[in-house]
Design a protein around this motif. Structure first.
Motif, PDB file in Angstrom:
ATOM      1  N   PRO A 172     -16.258 -84.251  26.110  1.00 37.43           N
ATOM      2  CA  PRO A 172     -15.552 -84.436  24.839  1.00 37.43           C
ATOM      3  C   PRO A 172     -16.331 -83.968  23.612  1.00 37.43           C
ATOM      4  O   PRO A 172     -15.733 -83.577  22.606  1.00 37.43           O
ATOM      5  CB  PRO A 172     -15.312 -85.947  24.792  1.00 37.43           C
ATOM      6  N   SER A 173     -17.656 -83.988  23.683  1.00 40.51           N
ATOM      7  CA  SER A 173     -18.465 -83.598  22.523  1.00 40.51           C
ATOM      8  C   SER A 173     -18.556 -82.085  22.339  1.00 40.51           C
ATOM      9  O   SER A 173     -19.098 -81.614  21.334  1.00 40.51           O
ATOM     10  CB  SER A 173     -19.877 -84.182  22.652  1.00 40.51           C
ATOM     11  N   ASP A 174     -18.022 -81.324  23.260  1.00 46.05           N
ATOM     12  CA  ASP A 174     -18.089 -79.858  23.191  1.00 46.05           C
ATOM     13  C   ASP A 174     -16.990 -79.339  22.251  1.00 46.05           C
ATOM     14  O   ASP A 174     -16.005 -78.735  22.682  1.00 46.05           O
ATOM     15  CB  ASP A 174     -17.932 -79.271  24.593  1.00 46.05           C
ATOM     16  N   VAL A 175     -17.192 -79.568  20.959  1.00 43.25           N
ATOM     17  CA  VAL A 175     -16.163 -79.208  19.975  1.00 43.25           C
ATOM     18  C   VAL A 175     -16.073 -77.703  19.741  1.00 43.25           C
ATOM     19  O   VAL A 175     -15.132 -77.225  19.110  1.00 43.25           O
ATOM     20  CB  VAL A 175     -16.414 -79.934  18.642  1.00 43.25           C
TER      21      VAL A 175
END
Length: 231
Positions: A172-175
């Protein structure tokens, strides 16, 4: 306390807990789907009524390499502005796209990441959807393949995007997956891109599945449905 009373009390407690679990499963698997179907149908009907009363001006049919359609007013948070079709996910698969990705927004349809490109414009038009619950719009997300069409309309124009990659798994943090130029997709310069995101695994949210696409063609709504939908 007699052993019989202890056993009976424990049995009643197990029955109560089991009933609650069954009710929760029914709520998650069925009731949220019923609510989502009603909500999404209502959003599409609202859009169609709006388009019928005041259709947006659209561009003439153009190849993807020509300039994007002119911008209109800003998308309103929580409100629908387009309908998406993905033939690979089903003949009758159609979902409204709303502005924003808040929980209450995604209960009504798909959500456009605020701050990403507008539909059809240069940049990365990025959209999120539930894998499970609330209608399961992206339940079959892993079936998407390169070359598959993702078609959207804003009431004036049809936009046909073509998927460039199999689903990519990330955290999820891989924006960066919704950057204007998503480098992990293999794109190396400005373009008119589309990113779709959903949860992974199917009943969890520890990871995300991503597919990227590029704008392949546009055409005015009055010219009829694009080949990807009419073929």
């Amino acid at each position: 306390m007699p052993v019989r009373l202890i056993v009976r009390t424990f049995s009643e407690l197990c029955i109560t807990v089991g009933t609650l679990i069954v009710l929760f499963v029914v709520y998650v698997m069925f009731w949220t789907g019923i609510k989502a179907a009603g909500a999404s149908d209502g959003q599409i009907e609202t859009l169609q009524d709006t388009w019928a009363q005041s259709p947006l001006p659209g561009p003439t049919s153009t190849p993807a390499a020509e300039p994007a359609p002119p911008a209109h007013e800003a998308y309103e948070p929580g409100r629908p502005f387009a309908v998406m079709y993905v033939p690979r996910l089903g003949k009758d698969w159609d979902w409204p796209v709303l502005e924003g990705t808040r929980t209450k927004t995604l209960r009504k349809g798909l959500g456009h990441y605020e701050g990403t490109a507008r539909l059809g414009e240069t940049g990365n038009f990025s959209v999120a959807g539930h894998r499970r619950t609330y209608g399961d719009p992206f339940r079959d997300f892993p079936k998407l393949r390169p070359g598959d069409a993702v078609v959207l309309t804003d009431g004036a124009t049809w936009f046909t995007y073509r998927i460039d990659s199999r689903p990519h798994r990330t955290v999820p943090s891989d924006v960066g997956v919704i950057d204007d130029v998503p480098r992990k997709a293999g794109f190396d310069g400005p373009g008119r891109y589309l990113t779709l995101t959903t949860c992974e695994p199917e009943w969890g949210s520890s990871h995300r599945l991503i597919v990227w696409a590029h704008l392949d063609a546009t055409q005015p709504v009055e010219d009829g449905k694009p080949r990807a939908l009419s073929g």
